[in-house]
Motif scaffolding. Structure first.
Motif, PDB file in Angstrom:
ATOM      1  N   UNK A 289     -56.003 -24.306  -8.799  1.00  0.00           N
ATOM      2  CA  UNK A 289     -55.213 -25.450  -9.253  1.00  0.00           C
ATOM      3  C   UNK A 289     -54.134 -25.025 -10.234  1.00  0.00           C
ATOM      4  N   UNK A 290     -54.496 -24.120 -11.145  1.00  0.00           N
ATOM      5  CA  UNK A 290     -53.514 -23.630 -12.109  1.00  0.00           C
ATOM      6  C   UNK A 290     -52.412 -22.837 -11.416  1.00  0.00           C
ATOM      7  N   UNK A 291     -52.765 -22.042 -10.422  1.00  0.00           N
ATOM      8  CA  UNK A 291     -51.761 -21.282  -9.664  1.00  0.00           C
ATOM      9  C   UNK A 291     -50.814 -22.243  -8.947  1.00  0.00           C
ATOM     10  N   UNK A 292     -51.366 -23.302  -8.392  1.00  0.00           N
ATOM     11  CA  UNK A 292     -50.523 -24.307  -7.737  1.00  0.00           C
ATOM     12  C   UNK A 292     -49.545 -24.938  -8.704  1.00  0.00           C
ATOM     13  N   UNK A 293     -50.018 -25.232  -9.912  1.00  0.00           N
ATOM     14  CA  UNK A 293     -49.126 -25.801 -10.923  1.00  0.00           C
ATOM     15  C   UNK A 293     -48.028 -24.810 -11.308  1.00  0.00           C
ATOM     16  N   UNK A 294     -48.398 -23.533 -11.451  1.00  0.00           N
ATOM     17  CA  UNK A 294     -47.406 -22.505 -11.797  1.00  0.00           C
ATOM     18  C   UNK A 294     -46.366 -22.379 -10.694  1.00  0.00           C
ATOM     19  N   UNK A 295     -46.819 -22.412  -9.431  1.00  0.00           N
ATOM     20  CA  UNK A 295     -45.875 -22.333  -8.312  1.00  0.00           C
ATOM     21  C   UNK A 295     -44.898 -23.497  -8.333  1.00  0.00           C
ATOM     22  N   UNK A 296     -45.408 -24.681  -8.574  1.00  0.00           N
ATOM     23  CA  UNK A 296     -44.513 -25.847  -8.577  1.00  0.00           C
ATOM     24  C   UNK A 296     -43.535 -25.765  -9.746  1.00  0.00           C
ATOM     25  N   UNK A 297     -43.995 -25.274 -10.898  1.00  0.00           N
ATOM     26  CA  UNK A 297     -43.086 -25.109 -12.033  1.00  0.00           C
ATOM     27  C   UNK A 297     -42.018 -24.065 -11.729  1.00  0.00           C
ATOM     28  N   UNK A 298     -42.419 -22.966 -11.082  1.00  0.00           N
ATOM     29  CA  UNK A 298     -41.452 -21.927 -10.732  1.00  0.00           C
ATOM     30  C   UNK A 298     -40.425 -22.433  -9.724  1.00  0.00           C
ATOM     31  N   UNK A 299     -40.879 -23.212  -8.749  1.00  0.00           N
ATOM     32  CA  UNK A 299     -39.928 -23.736  -7.766  1.00  0.00           C
ATOM     33  C   UNK A 299     -38.978 -24.744  -8.415  1.00  0.00           C
ATOM     34  N   UNK A 300     -39.458 -25.526  -9.380  1.00  0.00           N
ATOM     35  CA  UNK A 300     -38.582 -26.452 -10.104  1.00  0.00           C
ATOM     36  C   UNK A 300     -37.557 -25.683 -10.931  1.00  0.00           C
ATOM     37  N   UNK A 301     -38.017 -24.599 -11.567  1.00  0.00           N
ATOM     38  CA  UNK A 301     -37.095 -23.780 -12.363  1.00  0.00           C
ATOM     39  C   UNK A 301     -36.053 -23.123 -11.466  1.00  0.00           C
ATOM     40  N   UNK A 302     -36.487 -22.646 -10.289  1.00  0.00           N
ATOM     41  CA  UNK A 302     -35.554 -22.014  -9.360  1.00  0.00           C
ATOM     42  C   UNK A 302     -34.541 -23.028  -8.852  1.00  0.00           C
ATOM     43  N   UNK A 303     -34.983 -24.240  -8.573  1.00  0.00           N
ATOM     44  CA  UNK A 303     -34.071 -25.277  -8.085  1.00  0.00           C
ATOM     45  C   UNK A 303     -33.057 -25.658  -9.162  1.00  0.00           C
ATOM     46  N   UNK A 304     -33.489 -25.708 -10.394  1.00  0.00           N
ATOM     47  CA  UNK A 304     -32.553 -26.090 -11.465  1.00  0.00           C
ATOM     48  C   UNK A 304     -31.573 -24.970 -11.799  1.00  0.00           C
ATOM     49  N   UNK A 305     -31.951 -23.718 -11.525  1.00  0.00           N
ATOM     50  CA  UNK A 305     -31.035 -22.610 -11.817  1.00  0.00           C
ATOM     51  C   UNK A 305     -30.156 -22.258 -10.625  1.00  0.00           C
ATOM     52  N   UNK A 306     -30.387 -22.866  -9.477  1.00  0.00           N
ATOM     53  CA  UNK A 306     -29.525 -22.647  -8.320  1.00  0.00           C
ATOM     54  C   UNK A 306     -29.999 -21.533  -7.405  1.00  0.00           C
ATOM     55  N   UNK A 307     -31.126 -20.938  -7.655  1.00  0.00           N
ATOM     56  CA  UNK A 307     -31.649 -19.900  -6.760  1.00  0.00           C
ATOM     57  C   UNK A 307     -32.265 -20.597  -5.557  1.00  0.00           C
ATOM     58  N   UNK A 308     -31.935 -20.090  -4.348  1.00  0.00           N
ATOM     59  CA  UNK A 308     -32.472 -20.722  -3.144  1.00  0.00           C
ATOM     60  C   UNK A 308     -33.951 -20.408  -3.030  1.00  0.00           C
ATOM     61  N   UNK A 309     -34.704 -21.410  -2.657  1.00  0.00           N
ATOM     62  CA  UNK A 309     -36.145 -21.244  -2.537  1.00  0.00           C
ATOM     63  C   UNK A 309     -36.482 -20.645  -1.186  1.00  0.00           C
ATOM     64  N   UNK A 310     -37.544 -19.868  -1.142  1.00  0.00           N
ATOM     65  CA  UNK A 310     -38.017 -19.318   0.122  1.00  0.00           C
ATOM     66  C   UNK A 310     -37.405 -17.983   0.452  1.00  0.00           C
ATOM     67  N   UNK A 311     -36.259 -17.642  -0.110  1.00  0.00           N
ATOM     68  CA  UNK A 311     -35.670 -16.335   0.145  1.00  0.00           C
ATOM     69  C   UNK A 311     -35.365 -15.684  -1.180  1.00  0.00           C
ATOM     70  N   UNK A 312     -35.631 -14.402  -1.240  1.00  0.00           N
ATOM     71  CA  UNK A 312     -35.372 -13.691  -2.483  1.00  0.00           C
ATOM     72  C   UNK A 312     -34.187 -12.738  -2.315  1.00  0.00           C
ATOM     73  N   UNK A 313     -33.187 -13.154  -1.530  1.00  0.00           N
ATOM     74  CA  UNK A 313     -32.005 -12.312  -1.327  1.00  0.00           C
ATOM     75  C   UNK A 313     -31.169 -12.213  -2.590  1.00  0.00           C
ATOM     76  N   UNK A 314     -31.233 -13.206  -3.444  1.00  0.00           N
ATOM     77  CA  UNK A 314     -30.456 -13.160  -4.674  1.00  0.00           C
ATOM     78  C   UNK A 314     -31.006 -12.099  -5.620  1.00  0.00           C
ATOM     79  N   UNK A 315     -32.259 -11.755  -5.456  1.00  0.00           N
ATOM     80  CA  UNK A 315     -32.869 -10.772  -6.328  1.00  0.00           C
ATOM     81  C   UNK A 315     -32.687  -9.347  -5.815  1.00  0.00           C
ATOM     82  N   UNK A 316     -32.247  -9.176  -4.573  1.00  0.00           N
ATOM     83  CA  UNK A 316     -32.073  -7.846  -3.983  1.00  0.00           C
ATOM     84  C   UNK A 316     -30.616  -7.407  -4.102  1.00  0.00           C
ATOM     85  N   UNK A 317     -30.407  -6.102  -4.137  1.00  0.00           N
ATOM     86  CA  UNK A 317     -29.018  -5.621  -4.129  1.00  0.00           C
ATOM     87  C   UNK A 317     -28.400  -5.833  -2.749  1.00  0.00           C
ATOM     88  N   UNK A 318     -27.090  -5.882  -2.649  1.00  0.00           N
ATOM     89  CA  UNK A 318     -26.458  -6.090  -1.333  1.00  0.00           C
ATOM     90  C   UNK A 318     -26.741  -4.915  -0.412  1.00  0.00           C
TER      91      UNK A 318
END
Length: 127
Positions: free
Chosen positions: A85-114
């Motif tokens: 349950x705590x992991x689920x809450x952390x995931x939802x908080x992380x996805x909310x933070x990612x959405x508010x910062x503009x990082x696309x969810x589901x893909x981590x291409x922004x974190x990789x070098x070109x």
């Protein structure tokens, strides 16, 4: 053909019916007595005590074999559910933070070098 008075099956059925009536009246009288209810209560108490002793003995056996008891496994399952349950809450908080910062969810291409290296061409030769 024989008459109904000489039919052995009918006599057997009548005898069994009379025995059943007698047994039922005896059982009704026995069950209505306070001694019967006391005996049933004692038997139930003995059975409950025996079950508790068996549970305690099983607990000791499992401890001696270095195995978890039922209560311990249940406790672990409850703790695991809490952690999930705590992991689920952390995931939802992380996805909310990612959405508010503009990082696309589901893909981590922004974190990789070109990617600069291209796959080889269809001809099989590299240039």
């Amino acid at each position: 053909m024989t008459g109904k008075s000489n039919d052995p099956i009918a006599m057997w059925q009548k005898m069994v019916g009379e025995m059943e009536k007698g047994f039922n009246s005896f059982a009704d009288q026995a069950m209505s007595s306070p001694e019967f209810s006391q005996a049933v209560n004692r038997a139930g108490g003995v059975a409950a005590g025996a079950q508790k002793q068996l549970g305690d003995l099983m607990e000791k056996y499992l401890v001696s074999m270095n195995l978890p008891s039922r209560d311990q496994v249940t406790g672990l399952a409850e703790r695991l559910q809490s952690i999930e349950g705590q992991i689920g809450e952390i995931k939802s908080m992380l996805s909310q933070m990612a959405a508010s910062s503009g990082i696309s969810q589901g893909s981590d291409t922004a974190l990789r070098p070109p990617r600069t290296k291209r796959p080889p061409s269809e001809g099989g030769e590299q240039t």
